[in-house]
Design a protein around this motif. Sequence first.
Motif, PDB file in Angstrom:
ATOM      1  N   GLU A   1     165.123  -5.483 -19.947  1.00  0.00           N
ATOM      2  CA  GLU A   1     165.783  -6.495 -19.107  1.00  0.00           C
ATOM      3  C   GLU A   1     164.887  -6.851 -17.928  1.00  0.00           C
ATOM      4  O   GLU A   1     164.749  -8.025 -17.577  1.00  0.00           O
ATOM      5  CB  GLU A   1     167.124  -5.984 -18.597  1.00  0.00           C
ATOM      6  N   TYR A   2     164.306  -5.816 -17.323  1.00  0.00           N
ATOM      7  CA  TYR A   2     163.411  -6.022 -16.185  1.00  0.00           C
ATOM      8  C   TYR A   2     162.212  -6.869 -16.600  1.00  0.00           C
ATOM      9  O   TYR A   2     161.864  -7.843 -15.935  1.00  0.00           O
ATOM     10  CB  TYR A   2     162.942  -4.667 -15.635  1.00  0.00           C
TER      11      TYR A   2
ATOM     12  N   LYS B   1     163.256 -10.524 -17.278  1.00  0.00           N
ATOM     13  CA  LYS B   1     163.546 -11.254 -16.042  1.00  0.00           C
ATOM     14  C   LYS B   1     162.258 -11.515 -15.255  1.00  0.00           C
ATOM     15  O   LYS B   1     162.058 -12.609 -14.727  1.00  0.00           O
ATOM     16  CB  LYS B   1     164.549 -10.467 -15.193  1.00  0.00           C
TER      17      LYS B   1
ATOM     18  N   GLU C   1     160.384 -14.298 -16.923  1.00  0.00           N
ATOM     19  CA  GLU C   1     161.076 -15.570 -16.674  1.00  0.00           C
ATOM     20  C   GLU C   1     160.737 -16.111 -15.276  1.00  0.00           C
ATOM     21  O   GLU C   1     160.400 -17.289 -15.118  1.00  0.00           O
ATOM     22  CB  GLU C   1     162.591 -15.362 -16.799  1.00  0.00           C
TER      23      GLU C   1
END
Length: 157
Positions: A69-70, A73, A76
């Motif tokens: 997830e890190y 993100k 992104e």
Amino acid sequence: MTAREYPEEEKRELSENEKKKKFLWSYQNQKHKAVRLEEQLKELKENKISIHVVGDGMPHGNVKSDLSEYASKKDEIEREIVKERYACVKQFVLVRSAVEALEKEKEKTILTYRYLRGFDWDEIACKTGYCLQWVHKLHARGLGHFKIPKEAIESDT
């Protein structure tokens, strides 16, 4: 709301000088978007580095998903930063070339300090050695002579 913000939902038509100021501030506004994204990335990294202690002594299996997830993100935000920096450079070039099209050097200087460098009126007065009244007068003259480039008008519509 500051003088630099022009909400899209505003119904009244902007005056000619307000349109010019909106265009001139567009570089600073674009730059602030990039800075905010860089701050978000920094905060994301700081939050990931900080130690998360769970005091129950039990193993926790969600470390892998937290890392993905890190990473997702982070990637992104980094892509958005690159996109915003590119837009920022394009806007800088567009605004700068429009300011440089002015004939009078003093007007160019005032508009450059105000809209490209982001100086406040006192800083401009100090930097140029002019009194505040004269800075405002030169600014008004510069706005009067300033022309928004056709490509900026076309991209707005």
